[in-house]
Write a protein that holds these residues in place. Structure first.
Motif, mmCIF file in Angstrom:
data_model
loop_
_atom_site.group_PDB
_atom_site.id
_atom_site.type_symbol
_atom_site.label_atom_id
_atom_site.label_comp_id
_atom_site.label_asym_id
_atom_site.label_seq_id
_atom_site.Cartn_x
_atom_site.Cartn_y
_atom_site.Cartn_z
ATOM 1 N N VAL A 55 -14.314 5.892 45.426
ATOM 2 C CA VAL A 55 -14.734 5.992 46.825
ATOM 3 C C VAL A 55 -13.810 6.994 47.509
ATOM 4 N N THR A 56 -14.405 7.946 48.220
ATOM 5 C CA THR A 56 -13.636 8.935 48.957
ATOM 6 C C THR A 56 -14.110 8.920 50.402
ATOM 7 N N VAL A 57 -13.179 8.866 51.329
ATOM 8 C CA VAL A 57 -13.509 8.885 52.751
ATOM 9 C C VAL A 57 -12.747 10.044 53.392
ATOM 10 N N SER A 58 -13.443 10.810 54.237
ATOM 11 C CA SER A 58 -12.845 11.985 54.865
ATOM 12 C C SER A 58 -13.160 11.986 56.352
ATOM 13 N N GLY A 59 -12.280 12.620 57.101
ATOM 14 C CA GLY A 59 -12.519 12.792 58.522
ATOM 15 C C GLY A 59 -11.302 12.407 59.334
ATOM 16 N N GLU A 60 -11.434 12.604 60.640
ATOM 17 C CA GLU A 60 -10.354 12.253 61.556
ATOM 18 C C GLU A 60 -10.043 10.769 61.416
ATOM 19 N N ASP A 61 -8.811 10.453 61.207
ATOM 20 C CA ASP A 61 -8.344 9.068 61.123
ATOM 21 C C ASP A 61 -9.036 8.272 60.010
ATOM 22 N N ALA A 62 -9.319 8.927 58.885
ATOM 23 C CA ALA A 62 -9.937 8.243 57.746
ATOM 24 C C ALA A 62 -9.047 7.113 57.240
ATOM 25 N N ARG A 63 -7.765 7.299 57.383
ATOM 26 C CA ARG A 63 -6.803 6.290 56.917
ATOM 27 C C ARG A 63 -7.084 4.916 57.532
ATOM 28 N N SER A 64 -7.516 4.881 58.790
ATOM 29 C CA SER A 64 -7.748 3.597 59.464
ATOM 30 C C SER A 64 -8.947 2.844 58.888
ATOM 31 N N ALA A 65 -9.802 3.531 58.147
ATOM 32 C CA ALA A 65 -10.988 2.887 57.564
ATOM 33 C C ALA A 65 -10.662 2.138 56.272
ATOM 34 N N ILE A 66 -9.513 2.414 55.680
ATOM 35 C CA ILE A 66 -9.194 1.836 54.368
ATOM 36 C C ILE A 66 -9.232 0.310 54.367
ATOM 37 N N PRO A 67 -8.596 -0.377 55.310
ATOM 38 C CA PRO A 67 -8.660 -1.852 55.274
ATOM 39 C C PRO A 67 -10.095 -2.392 55.345
ATOM 40 N N GLY A 68 -10.932 -1.775 56.166
ATOM 41 C CA GLY A 68 -12.328 -2.210 56.269
ATOM 42 C C GLY A 68 -13.098 -1.998 54.980
ATOM 43 N N LEU A 69 -12.863 -0.870 54.316
ATOM 44 C CA LEU A 69 -13.535 -0.595 53.043
ATOM 45 C C LEU A 69 -13.069 -1.566 51.960
ATOM 46 N N ILE A 70 -11.791 -1.887 51.969
ATOM 47 C CA ILE A 70 -11.264 -2.860 51.011
ATOM 48 C C ILE A 70 -11.903 -4.233 51.260
ATOM 49 N N ALA A 71 -12.071 -4.599 52.525
ATOM 50 C CA ALA A 71 -12.698 -5.881 52.864
ATOM 51 C C ALA A 71 -14.155 -5.921 52.395
ATOM 52 N N ILE A 72 -14.866 -4.816 52.547
ATOM 53 C CA ILE A 72 -16.258 -4.754 52.077
ATOM 54 C C ILE A 72 -16.300 -4.923 50.559
ATOM 55 N N ALA A 73 -15.407 -4.247 49.842
ATOM 56 C CA ALA A 73 -15.359 -4.391 48.375
ATOM 57 C C ALA A 73 -15.094 -5.844 47.997
ATOM 58 N N ALA A 74 -14.153 -6.485 48.672
ATOM 59 C CA ALA A 74 -13.830 -7.896 48.377
ATOM 60 C C ALA A 74 -15.023 -8.796 48.646
ATOM 61 N N LYS A 75 -15.747 -8.529 49.724
ATOM 62 C CA LYS A 75 -16.943 -9.315 50.059
ATOM 63 C C LYS A 75 -17.972 -9.259 48.926
ATOM 64 N N HIS A 76 -18.019 -8.114 48.236
ATOM 65 C CA HIS A 76 -18.957 -7.913 47.121
ATOM 66 C C HIS A 76 -18.315 -8.252 45.772
ATOM 67 N N LYS A 77 -17.187 -8.954 45.835
ATOM 68 C CA LYS A 77 -16.469 -9.418 44.638
ATOM 69 C C LYS A 77 -16.017 -8.279 43.735
ATOM 70 N N LYS A 78 -15.607 -7.196 44.354
ATOM 71 C CA LYS A 78 -15.058 -6.045 43.631
ATOM 72 C C LYS A 78 -13.574 -5.954 43.962
ATOM 73 N N GLU A 79 -12.780 -5.733 42.944
ATOM 74 C CA GLU A 79 -11.340 -5.599 43.156
ATOM 75 C C GLU A 79 -11.005 -4.167 43.510
ATOM 76 N N PHE A 80 -9.978 -4.015 44.314
ATOM 77 C CA PHE A 80 -9.524 -2.695 44.742
ATOM 78 C C PHE A 80 -8.136 -2.475 44.179
ATOM 79 N N SER A 81 -7.947 -1.381 43.480
ATOM 80 C CA SER A 81 -6.648 -1.087 42.884
ATOM 81 C C SER A 81 -5.784 -0.294 43.869
ATOM 82 N N HIS A 82 -4.781 -0.947 44.425
ATOM 83 C CA HIS A 82 -3.867 -0.243 45.338
ATOM 84 C C HIS A 82 -3.068 0.816 44.583
ATOM 85 N N ARG A 83 -2.912 0.630 43.285
ATOM 86 C CA ARG A 83 -2.199 1.598 42.453
ATOM 87 C C ARG A 83 -2.949 2.941 42.405
#
Length: 122
Positions: free
Chosen positions: A51-79
């Protein structure tokens, strides 16, 4: 559908159709992530589990995207999380994507060397 394509709870890798099947199994998550990004004026691209996200303040979207992945039972590798600013070479799945998608110079040079080596064997 899971019973038809999964081996246990895993998707077999290596078949030509593997990426397409993986994308299908994550379609609901991809749609939700795309809507989340669009609401924030961000550009989101996804290929299987990249998953790649681009744009102004894209960094702030990361927690929300991680939450969506978790909701769909997908793990997110912080590494594997990479935050790349606009003034550095940005790579996604091995390609440089700053202004346009391009093959990294090192890969082009390596391919040229291999071609020369192969043609010099005659």
């Amino acid at each position: 559908m899971d019973k038809l394509i999964l081996r246990g709870s895993y998707l077999p890798q290596g078949a030509p159709s593997s990426s397409d099947v993986a994308n299908l199994t994550m379609l609901d998550m991809h749609v939700e992530m795309a809507a989340f990004a669009a609401q924030r004026g961000l550009v989101l691209s996804q290929f299987v589990d990249d998953v790649t996200v681009s744009g102004e303040d894209a960094r702030s979207a990361i927690p929300g995207l991680i939450a969506i992945a978790a909701k769909h039972k997908k793990e997110f590798s912080h590494r594997k999380l990479k935050i790349q600013g606009q003034h550095v070479r940005q790579t996604v799945t091995g390609y440089v994507v700053n202004e346009r998608v391009a093959i990294p110079r090192e890969k082009v040079e390596e391919t040229r060397r291999r071609i020369v080596d192969l043609t010099a064997r005659d």
